[in-house]
Write an enzyme that holds these catalytic residues in place. Sequence first.
Site, PDB file in Angstrom:
ATOM      1  N   GLY A  16     -53.419  20.422  41.940  1.00  0.00           N
ATOM      2  CA  GLY A  16     -54.567  21.261  42.305  1.00  0.00           C
ATOM      3  C   GLY A  16     -55.280  21.753  41.049  1.00  0.00           C
ATOM      4  CB  SER A  27     -57.385  24.345  23.403  1.00  0.00           C
ATOM      5  OG  SER A  27     -56.451  24.610  22.405  1.00  0.00           O
ATOM      6  NE  ARG A  30     -64.777  21.076  20.182  1.00  0.00           N
ATOM      7  CZ  ARG A  30     -65.590  22.028  20.653  1.00  0.00           C
ATOM      8  NH1 ARG A  30     -65.321  23.304  20.432  1.00  0.00           N
ATOM      9  NH2 ARG A  30     -66.676  21.697  21.323  1.00  0.00           N
ATOM     10  NE  ARG A  77     -51.690  18.501  45.155  1.00  0.00           N
ATOM     11  CZ  ARG A  77     -52.533  19.487  45.453  1.00  0.00           C
ATOM     12  NH1 ARG A  77     -53.532  19.270  46.273  1.00  0.00           N
ATOM     13  NH2 ARG A  77     -52.356  20.691  44.957  1.00  0.00           N
ATOM     14  CG  ASP A 105     -42.559  22.944  40.293  1.00  0.00           C
ATOM     15  OD1 ASP A 105     -41.940  23.339  39.313  1.00  0.00           O
ATOM     16  OD2 ASP A 105     -42.048  22.495  41.339  1.00  0.00           O
ATOM     17  CB  SER A 107     -48.379  18.055  37.152  1.00  0.00           C
ATOM     18  OG  SER A 107     -49.348  18.068  38.161  1.00  0.00           O
ATOM     19  CB  THR A 127     -50.684  25.925  39.406  1.00  0.00           C
ATOM     20  OG1 THR A 127     -50.659  26.410  40.771  1.00  0.00           O
ATOM     21  CG2 THR A 127     -49.467  26.496  38.701  1.00  0.00           C
ATOM     22  CG  ASP A 129     -50.090  27.857  43.857  1.00  0.00           C
ATOM     23  OD1 ASP A 129     -51.139  28.330  44.330  1.00  0.00           O
ATOM     24  OD2 ASP A 129     -49.692  26.699  44.106  1.00  0.00           O
ATOM     25  CG  ASP A 131     -45.945  27.623  41.901  1.00  0.00           C
ATOM     26  OD1 ASP A 131     -46.572  27.299  40.867  1.00  0.00           O
ATOM     27  OD2 ASP A 131     -45.873  26.879  42.894  1.00  0.00           O
ATOM     28  NE  ARG A 173     -48.499  23.364  46.474  1.00  0.00           N
ATOM     29  CZ  ARG A 173     -48.512  22.176  45.871  1.00  0.00           C
ATOM     30  NH1 ARG A 173     -47.447  21.417  45.881  1.00  0.00           N
ATOM     31  NH2 ARG A 173     -49.594  21.740  45.279  1.00  0.00           N
ATOM     32  CB  ALA A 188     -53.077  45.146  51.191  1.00  0.00           C
ATOM     33  NE  ARG A 255     -57.458  23.985  43.816  1.00  0.00           N
ATOM     34  CZ  ARG A 255     -57.010  23.155  44.760  1.00  0.00           C
ATOM     35  NH1 ARG A 255     -56.094  23.574  45.619  1.00  0.00           N
ATOM     36  NH2 ARG A 255     -57.449  21.926  44.849  1.00  0.00           N
TER      37      ARG A 255
HETATM   38  P1  ADP Z   1     -48.955  20.538  41.157  1.00  0.00           P
HETATM   39  O1  ADP Z   1     -48.809  19.866  39.848  1.00  0.00           O
HETATM   40  O2  ADP Z   1     -50.174  21.405  41.234  1.00  0.00           O
HETATM   41  O3  ADP Z   1     -47.684  21.224  41.627  1.00  0.00           O
HETATM   42  P2  ADP Z   1     -48.435  18.363  43.032  1.00  0.00           P
HETATM   43  O4  ADP Z   1     -47.143  18.912  43.526  1.00  0.00           O
HETATM   44  O5  ADP Z   1     -49.382  17.821  44.050  1.00  0.00           O
HETATM   45  O6  ADP Z   1     -49.309  19.421  42.242  1.00  0.00           O
HETATM   46  O7  ADP Z   1     -48.099  17.232  41.950  1.00  0.00           O
HETATM   47  C1  ADP Z   1     -49.121  16.510  41.304  1.00  0.00           C
HETATM   48  C2  ADP Z   1     -48.706  15.073  41.141  1.00  0.00           C
HETATM   49  O8  ADP Z   1     -47.552  14.999  40.293  1.00  0.00           O
HETATM   50  C3  ADP Z   1     -48.280  14.367  42.413  1.00  0.00           C
HETATM   51  O9  ADP Z   1     -49.368  13.876  43.150  1.00  0.00           O
HETATM   52  C4  ADP Z   1     -47.431  13.226  41.874  1.00  0.00           C
HETATM   53  O10 ADP Z   1     -48.229  12.160  41.444  1.00  0.00           O
HETATM   54  C5  ADP Z   1     -46.751  13.886  40.676  1.00  0.00           C
HETATM   55  N1  ADP Z   1     -45.416  14.333  41.082  1.00  0.00           N
HETATM   56  C6  ADP Z   1     -45.070  15.384  41.843  1.00  0.00           C
HETATM   57  N2  ADP Z   1     -43.733  15.443  42.033  1.00  0.00           N
HETATM   58  C7  ADP Z   1     -43.211  14.391  41.377  1.00  0.00           C
HETATM   59  C8  ADP Z   1     -41.885  13.884  41.199  1.00  0.00           C
HETATM   60  N3  ADP Z   1     -40.812  14.498  41.744  1.00  0.00           N
HETATM   61  N4  ADP Z   1     -41.729  12.767  40.455  1.00  0.00           N
HETATM   62  C9  ADP Z   1     -42.795  12.144  39.911  1.00  0.00           C
HETATM   63  N5  ADP Z   1     -44.061  12.562  40.051  1.00  0.00           N
HETATM   64  C10 ADP Z   1     -44.283  13.674  40.749  1.00  0.00           C
HETATM   65  O1  F6P Z   2     -51.302  24.569  44.214  1.00  0.00           O
HETATM   66  C1  F6P Z   2     -52.611  25.075  44.311  1.00  0.00           C
HETATM   67  C2  F6P Z   2     -53.042  25.148  45.754  1.00  0.00           C
HETATM   68  O2  F6P Z   2     -54.364  25.668  45.798  1.00  0.00           O
HETATM   69  C3  F6P Z   2     -52.130  25.947  46.671  1.00  0.00           C
HETATM   70  O3  F6P Z   2     -52.313  27.345  46.544  1.00  0.00           O
HETATM   71  C4  F6P Z   2     -52.510  25.402  48.016  1.00  0.00           C
HETATM   72  O4  F6P Z   2     -51.446  25.511  48.932  1.00  0.00           O
HETATM   73  C5  F6P Z   2     -52.792  23.953  47.726  1.00  0.00           C
HETATM   74  O5  F6P Z   2     -53.066  23.860  46.322  1.00  0.00           O
HETATM   75  C6  F6P Z   2     -53.951  23.386  48.487  1.00  0.00           C
HETATM   76  O6  F6P Z   2     -54.040  22.042  48.204  1.00  0.00           O
HETATM   77  P1  F6P Z   2     -55.281  21.108  48.569  1.00  0.00           P
HETATM   78  O7  F6P Z   2     -56.326  21.349  47.528  1.00  0.00           O
HETATM   79  O8  F6P Z   2     -54.734  19.745  48.514  1.00  0.00           O
HETATM   80  O9  F6P Z   2     -55.778  21.538  49.912  1.00  0.00           O
END
Ligand code: ADP
Ligand code: F6P
Length: 322
Positions: A16, A27, A30, A77, A105, A107, A127, A129, A131, A173, A188, A255
């Site tokens: 995301g 950064s 550069r 993704r 996470d 990625s 991200t 999130d 997280d 998420r 809130a 976002r």
């Molecule tokens: P974020 O990086 O925001 O957590 P995703 O969970 O969608 O987003 O992960 C981004 C991309 O990273 C995925 O579409 C995939 O290509 C790769 N990825 C995620 N988990 C794994 C994994 N366990 N092993 C290899 N590649 C991964």
């Molecule tokens: O990880 C970032 C995030 O915006 C989460 O907060 C949310 O659950 C998810 O991505 C939404 O994903 P998408 O853009 O695929 O709808």
Amino acid sequence: MSETKKKTFAVLTSGGDAPGMNAAVRSVVRTALHKGHSVYGIFHGYEGLMEDHMDELQERSVSNIINRGGTILYTARSKEFMTEEGQKKAAATCKLLGLVVIGGDGSFRGAQKLSALGIPTIGIPGTIDNDIASTEYTIGFDTALNTAVQSIDKLRDTSQSHDRCSVVEVMGRNAGHLALYAGLATGAVATLIPERPFDLDRDVVDRMKATMTTGKHHFIVVVAEGVGNSKDMCYYIEQRTGVETRLTVLGHVQRGGNATAMERVYASAMGYRAIELLEEGVGSRIVGVKENRIYDIDIDEALAMKKDINELFYKVAREISI
Ligand code: ADP
Ligand code: F6P
């Protein structure tokens, strides 16, 4: 710097998007150029890595982006990259490069796979999130938080005029960091997050009724998307309190937008550190913030860590927003 020490690096954004990713890309580019190296931008995350879709970047390639939300490198993704073949294909493309991955996470799990295949890879947390356990802060969180807070402030105006309750669903998420901070920052009456159990009667309805006895007639309830069922919750709250209740799902508006100053500062510093590491020949690490300082940690160690919400903020929100 002598020609023999000149290295070639690459940078991609994945998962995301998050405001401040552009500041990090700038950064990385550069810093690499300043240190006498060359640098490529890979488009659409791991998809671009597998397809060899990249351009060499120069100083002016990253002009006027320090403030901009989104990512000039685009993001994706990728299902294919989840497979071993996809990872090998990607590793073949970048075998001569040091790689910077800006993402969340998921990625980083991809970066871990590339590291295991021998590609020097550094992760920068990006991200909304917040997280990622190995860092106190992720790029995008501050901007998304401010967007959520500004939106909830607006909802407060109309809730007050109508003596209503606004239930606001915030992204994150499976994590409640964004919701917790947004709930605390907007006063809130209740903030529901996936990390803590709750009872709708005890934690929302009774709290609203208690505040009514002290003269409160409008309410904000923040719900993290990871909790689910916010629509049903609205109905339940209205039935049990008699207060007209409306749901707002903030969604992807969180976002976008210009990155806050804080994002730009940390993204710039993290991008710089990522290139310093690659230049030293170090890979398999995640850059982050610990006790307000930029640091780096082994990627396996980072991904084994678990992150909890800020307990103090949770307690404060519960005790004073009544
Ligand atoms: P974020 O990086 O925001 O957590 P995703 O969970 O969608 O987003 O992960 C981004 C991309 O990273 C995925 O579409 C995939 O290509 C790769 N990825 C995620 N988990 C794994 C994994 N366990 N092993 C290899 N590649 C991964
Ligand atoms: O990880 C970032 C995030 O915006 C989460 O907060 C949310 O659950 C998810 O991505 C939404 O994903 P998408 O853009 O695929 O709808």
